[in-house]
Design a protein around this motif. Structure first.
Motif, short mmCIF file in Angstrom:
data_model
loop_
_atom_site.label_atom_id
_atom_site.label_comp_id
_atom_site.label_asym_id
_atom_site.label_seq_id
_atom_site.Cartn_x
_atom_site.Cartn_y
_atom_site.Cartn_z
N LYS A 1 0.62 -10.51 2.26
CA LYS A 1 -0.57 -9.90 2.65
C LYS A 1 -0.26 -8.42 3.17
O LYS A 1 0.88 -8.24 3.83
N ALA A 2 -1.33 -7.35 3.14
CA ALA A 2 -1.12 -6.13 3.63
C ALA A 2 -2.59 -5.36 4.02
O ALA A 2 -3.28 -5.99 3.46
N ASN A 3 -2.36 -4.46 4.84
CA ASN A 3 -3.81 -3.69 5.08
C ASN A 3 -3.33 -2.11 5.12
O ASN A 3 -2.36 -1.67 5.41
N SER A 4 -4.56 -1.57 4.85
CA SER A 4 -4.47 0.09 5.13
C SER A 4 -5.79 0.54 5.81
O SER A 4 -7.11 0.06 5.39
N THR A 5 -5.77 1.65 6.44
CA THR A 5 -6.95 2.21 7.26
C THR A 5 -7.45 3.69 7.09
O THR A 5 -6.30 4.28 6.93
N PHE B 1 0.68 -1.11 0.22
CA PHE B 1 0.04 -0.01 0.07
C PHE B 1 0.98 1.37 -0.01
O PHE B 1 0.27 2.24 -0.03
N ARG B 2 2.12 1.34 -0.21
CA ARG B 2 2.96 2.17 0.07
C ARG B 2 2.80 3.36 -0.97
O ARG B 2 2.69 4.52 -0.54
N LEU B 3 2.43 2.93 -2.27
CA LEU B 3 2.04 3.97 -3.45
C LEU B 3 0.73 4.37 -3.18
O LEU B 3 0.45 5.43 -3.81
N LYS C 1 -0.63 -2.12 -4.51
CA LYS C 1 0.17 -2.88 -5.90
C LYS C 1 0.66 -4.21 -5.54
O LYS C 1 0.84 -4.53 -4.40
N ALA C 2 0.15 -5.15 -6.54
CA ALA C 2 0.34 -6.64 -6.09
C ALA C 2 0.33 -7.24 -7.73
O ALA C 2 -0.09 -6.90 -8.42
N ALA C 3 0.97 -8.44 -7.53
CA ALA C 3 1.11 -9.19 -8.75
C ALA C 3 1.42 -10.73 -8.30
O ALA C 3 2.52 -10.93 -7.40
N PRO C 4 0.38 -11.78 -8.24
CA PRO C 4 -1.00 -11.31 -9.08
C PRO C 4 -1.76 -10.35 -8.19
O PRO C 4 -1.58 -10.15 -7.25
N LYS C 5 -3.12 -10.25 -9.01
CA LYS C 5 -3.89 -9.29 -8.32
C LYS C 5 -4.37 -10.05 -6.97
O LYS C 5 -4.46 -11.24 -6.86
N SER C 6 -4.49 -9.10 -5.90
CA SER C 6 -4.87 -9.64 -4.63
C SER C 6 -6.42 -9.84 -4.31
O SER C 6 -6.98 -9.29 -4.96
N ILE C 7 -6.46 -10.55 -3.23
CA ILE C 7 -7.86 -10.68 -2.75
C ILE C 7 -8.27 -9.65 -1.82
O ILE C 7 -7.47 -9.48 -0.74
N VAL C 8 -9.30 -8.87 -1.78
CA VAL C 8 -9.49 -7.73 -0.67
C VAL C 8 -10.85 -8.03 0.04
O VAL C 8 -11.71 -8.37 -0.42
N LEU C 9 -10.51 -7.83 1.39
CA LEU C 9 -11.88 -7.79 2.34
C LEU C 9 -11.67 -6.20 3.04
O LEU C 9 -10.69 -5.73 3.14
N TRP C 10 -12.95 -5.89 3.75
CA TRP C 10 -13.21 -4.82 4.30
C TRP C 10 -13.74 -4.97 5.80
O TRP C 10 -14.69 -5.75 5.91
N THR C 11 -13.33 -4.05 6.63
CA THR C 11 -13.88 -4.21 8.18
C THR C 11 -14.20 -2.84 8.32
O THR C 11 -13.40 -1.73 8.11
#
Length: 1001
Positions: free
Chosen positions: A491-495, A414-416, A438-448
């Motif tokens: 994996k990674a997250n951003s809030t 998520f740095r960029l 930014k991810a390769a391949p495309k990542s799976i996303v969840l929200w909380t």
């Protein structure tokens, strides 16, 4: 929450793969990119230069290493080899044709991949000596044409040719009568003359870079057989190839030269097209600059003289080297994804396309499919990374397009693009929160939200790309929102924190309006908003934002107050009709209201102009209505232009007035066989609109000519010839193809008409030759035009005279009288008009000294019907013979019997001396010493005195047989200027000049 999240992510299939990757590194590595490639090299045999350098330089990170191939085989750089590398350049020492001639390619490599350069050819230039065998002499009758063959020695590349006559550097010029072909080197002489006698040598020159070498052949002698030169029709001898091809962009040179007497003139035309502005024509040569596919076709050269013509035709075929239409570009793709690359090239013949990977030929295999200009990958793997080249090739050349493929694999980051930290939203509105790691391949996303896992509902949507959308926002939606992303690499997250604000509302919306073009109007727009946020207004026209700063002054904001966004439109244009939308916007939401503005004005351009029912003078034109711009169309006008002029002109129609509800009309009074374009213009009560786009070009049908040629006349030429001239008819009067002229002529006083057909519109004269034609015989002449549809009307009858001949009788009763030592008067009886064989222009007096030949005679011509002449510039005391001849446009007639005169001795060379004067009453008496003639001077018979009272008065001439004169003078006389000279049969002598003053002398 922690246990729930662990369960969620444990349900993902996690694959362990170790990949070294720096997705955000500022120092990116890349494969080789050529900045300089080798070029074709021509090396002169025997050159003092001891090496050849082929350049090669590629930009790469890390830097590239270089190899070279010759004829497809890699060159070995041994320590004692003649091949050396300097950077990427290949240096060949002591080049030898047998070893070094061939095709070379540079190969540039680094850890990212390999590329190969375009091919460069090394060729060796040479020019051998001419054969030492003697050349056979050429014998020809004077007046006929001849050709000398050059037969150049072995050489490479091509040569330039000149010819020597007798000795160096006496080069033969290209003067229309003589021509040196730069294709074969042969020398052509259209009509030989006595001056052509001599020895001829072909001089061939090779130009290689800055080195020039020339050789010349053995001399061949031209011997001429003297004979009266008989005129004959042209015969083309030097011809361009019947079916040559040329490369687009090059200069094409066509040669054409003919024998004939008189020397033929050469004309060029394109049989299946018109002359191009790229043509440079100079009689035997036609050059076409920067040739293109539009220049392909059949070309004709025509050689013509007064005895006839000869033509030759040949077709030029245009081909082209490959040229890219579409190329590949550097691509980054995710591991496991599919990729399709394509490239396309134009050229003639059509180029074949092949693919290279890291310099090696790529063919279909496993996950890779190669099909012409397409390259497809399925489920990309890391080993697919590398340098790729698309190569297009035909027999005229090869082009390369290069690109780097990078297959990526790395964990979400998520740095960029982190989730925005503070996310404001309007109460009752909608908020969109992107999640774009930014991810390769495309990542799976969840929200909380906090510890609550969000799922799709009536108010919550999570899109396939991971974006979170919240609708109908309320204060309870405030809080922390976190995006979790994962792929098999990690994996990674951003809030971010959502903050809810008051909504923006339009309080005064714009109203719809109807105005004429050029008027002004203000559209109102007021709004309320959350006071903690800034409010901005924007306007759009038909959903396209309006940039007030770039509106050329047509738009202006009406107020600077924060809650007012009124828009003023100045000097409205038709294009400003439409839906205007005012948008009041804060950083969290916006509100919009719209109004419709109608701007009335002249009609828009009609469309769909179609031509049909084409005849020789009419067409049927139809069109579709354009925008009426909110005011009914009143009428239409139709304009046309032809290939003769780019100016549009209104044409006549049926009906003459085209009402606004019509969409078709007939155009009348057109020129047959003429290329036309048409356009339609509509008008209404507010003015005339823009014209439609031009119709496609059409050509009206052919018809027989309707007017006769003008400028009918003629005359002149050789004996026994009738020359008829006229003004060539312009294109707009030809009415059809196969155009020419029909002449009718008869000798005045006869009944039967003779006719002659003269083809080609540009023809402007005809020569009728018959031994029975007498000099300056009047003929009745008529002319009419024809084409393949028929004949046109005849012109009025003109009278044209056959060629004049020299007058056939001599003048009679020639008398000559010496009037001074340097002048004589000559007179004669005129010749009869019927003996002049033409229009008498005057008489020619020839005079020569006794003892000289008549050929050396001086000549004086009179004009018109005068029968006397005054001749000056004679020598004194000299006997002359004199003859008189009548002359006309054909020349001079026979000489009269000669008569003789002897000029007088020259006048005395001494002036009068001892001039004195005496005043007596109303006169002055002037005396002087007599002048005595010497033995070689003419006798003195009297004196002339010029008397002038001052420098501004007109002089008075006095004559006296004695050496004194009495002259009356006025009472107030003070002074006068006097000139006195002796005179006699030889003319006037040298003057003496004195000033006479009263009370002196």
């Amino acid at each position: 929450m922690g246990a729930a999240m662990e369960l969620v992510f444990m349900s993902l299939a996690i694959i362990s793969l170790t990949v070294w990757c720096q997705p955000h590194s500022s120092m990116r590595n890349y494969g080789p990119i050529f900045e300089e490639q080798p070029v074709n090299t021509l090396f002169p045999e025997g050159s003092t230069e001891e090496k050849i350098t082929l350049a090669c330089r590629a930009r790469a990170s890390p830097p590239a290493t270089y190899r070279w191939k010759m004829n497809g085989t890699e060159l070995k750089m041994e320590p004692d080899s003649r091949y050396r590398l300097f950077g990427g350049d290949l240096v060949i020492s002591n080049p030898v044709k047998s070893k070094d001639a061939g095709s070379y390619q540079c190969v540039a490599s680094n850890p990212r991949g390999t590329v190969v350069s375009k091919e460069a050819h090394i060729r060796f230039g040479f020019l051998q000596e001419f054969s030492t065998e003697e050349r056979d002499p050429v014998k020809i009758t004077e007046g006929w044409g001849t050709m000398f063959s050059c037969i150049p020695p072995p050489h490479y590349p091509g040569l330039s040719y000149r010819w020597l006559l007798n000795e160096f550097p006496n080069f033969i010029p290209g003067d229309g009568r003589r021509f040196v072909s730069q294709t074969t080197g042969n020398l052509y002489i259209a009509k030989t003359e006595a001056s052509d006698l001599g020895n001829y040598s072909c001089f061939a020159t090779s130009h290689i870079d800055f080195i020039t070498k020339s050789v010349f052949s053995k001399f061949a002698r031209l011997n001429l057989v003297a004979e009266d030169a008989r005129p004959y029709a042209p015969s083309i001898k030097a011809k361009f190839p019947d079916d040559p091809y040329a490369l687009a962009g090059q200069v094409v040179t066509l040669e054409c030269f003919a024998f004939g007497n008189p020397v033929p003139r050469i004309k060029w035309r394109k049989v299946d097209g018109s002359q191009s502005s790229k043509w440079i024509a100079s009689e035997p040569i036609l050059q076409i600059q920067d040739v293109g596919f539009e220049d392909e076709g059949t070309y004709e050269c025509e050689a013509e003289n007064s005895k006839g013509k000869d033509t030759y035709q040949g077709r030029i075929i245009i081909q082209a080297q490959p040229e890219w239409l579409k190329v590949i570009t550097d691509t980054e793709a995710d591991i496991g994804s599919d990729l399709r690359w394509s490239c396309a090239a134009a050229g003639k013949p059509r180029p074949a396309i092949r693919w290279l990977r890291n310099g090696q030929l790529l063919i279909s295999q496993n996950r890779i499919e190669v099909s012409g200009g397409e390259l497809r990958f399925s489920k990309l793997a890391l080993e697919d990374s590398g340098m790729y080249q698309c190569v297009a090739e035909n027999k005229h050349g090869t082009v390369y397009a290069s690109a780097e493929l990078t297959v990526q694999a790395f964990a979400p980051d998520f740095r960029l693009s982190p989730v925005k930290r503070l996310i404001p939203a309007a109460r009752g509105g909608e908020v969109i929160i992107p999640c774009q790691p930014k991810a390769a391949p495309k990542s799976i996303v969840l929200w909380t939200k906090g510890t609550e896992l969000l799922i799709n509902s009536s108010r919550v949507t999570i899109t396939p790309d991971g974006t979170l959308i919240l609708r109908n926002i309320s204060k309870s939606d405030e809080g922390k929102y976190t995006c979790f992303a994962e792929n098999f690499m990690g994996k990674a997250n951003s809030t971010g924190i959502l903050s809810v604000r008051d909504a923006t509302k339009i309080t005064l919306a714009p109203s719809s309006a109807d105005i004429n073009a050029g008027e002004n109007i203000t559209l109102q727009c007021h709004a309320s908003h959350d006071p903690t946020m800034d409010l901005t207004f924007t306007w759009s026209l038909d959903d396209i934002p309006i940039d007030i700063e770039k509106s050329d002054g047509h738009y202006r904001r009406a107020s600077t107050k924060e809650a007012i966004g009124d828009l003023t439109i100045l000097n409205t244009l038709l294009k400003q009709s439409g839906k205007y939308t005012c948008t009041a916007q804060t950083v969290v939401d916006s509100a919009s209201e719209s109004a419709v503005l109608i701007v009335r004005g002249p009609p828009g351009a009609p469309g769909g102009v179609v031509v049909r029912d084409i005849t020789e003078a009419t067409i049927q034109l139809s069109w579709s209505r354009g925008f009426d711009n909110h005011s009914p169309i009143a009428k239409y006008i139709i304009q046309a232009r032809t290939l003769l002029s780019n100016k549009w002109k209104q044409v006549r129609t049926n009906p003459a007035t085209i009402e606004g509800n019509e969409e078709t009309a007939q155009v009348v009074n057109l020129i047959p066989w003429m290329d036309y374009e048409f356009r339609v213009i509509a008008s209404n009560i507010l003015g005339t609109g823009e014209p439609s786009a031009p119709s496609s070009k059409i050509r009206t049908k052919e018809a027989a000519p309707t007017v006769a040629p003008s400028g009918l006349g003629g005359g002149g030429g050789a004996p026994n010839e009738l020359i008829i001239n006229w003004t060539p008819m312009l294109r707009e009067y030809q009415n059809g193809d196969g155009f020419g002229y029909i002449l009718s002529f008869r000798k005045q006083g006869t009944q039967a008409w003779m006719t002659a057909r003269v083809p080609h519109a540009e023809s402007l004269h005809y020569v009728y030759r018959n031994e029975s034609i007498g000099p300056y015989t009047p003929f009745d002449v008529k002319i009419k035009a024809y084409n393949r549809k028929g004949e046109g009307p005849e012109s009025l009858t003109a009278v044209v005279y056959s060629a004049e001949e020299e007058p056939k009788v001599a003048s009679s009763r020639v008398t000559a009288k010496a009037v001074s030592s340097s002048e004589m008067d000559v007179s004669w009886e005129p010749v009869e008009q019927g003996d002049t064989n033409g229009v008498l222009l005057g008489y020619e007096i020839r005079y020569w000294k006794d003892g000289d030949k008549e050929e050396a005679a001086d000549r004086v011509r009179t004009a018109g019907l005068v029968t006397a002449a005054h001749v000056t510039g004679l020598n004194s005391n000299t006997k002359y013979h004199v003859t008189v001849r009548a002359y006309n446009r054909a020349g001079t007639g026979p000489a009269s019997p000669s008569t003789n005169i002897t000029t007088t001795k020259p006048p005395p060379s001494r002036p009068p001396g001892n001039i004195s004067w005496t005043f007596s009453g109303s006169g002055v008496s002037i005396k002087w010493d007599p002048v005595v003639a010497q033995g070689d001077e003419s006798a003195v018979t009297g004196y002339k005195m010029l008397y002038r009272q001052d420098s501004h008065s007109i002089p008075t001439l006095y004559l006296s047989s004695k050496n004194r004169l009495d002259i009356p003078v006025p009472e107030d006389f003070t002074h006068a200027l006097v000139q006195i000279r002796a005179t006699g049969p030889g003319g006037d002598g040298v003057p003496a000049e004195v000033h006479i003053l009263r009370n002196s002398g």
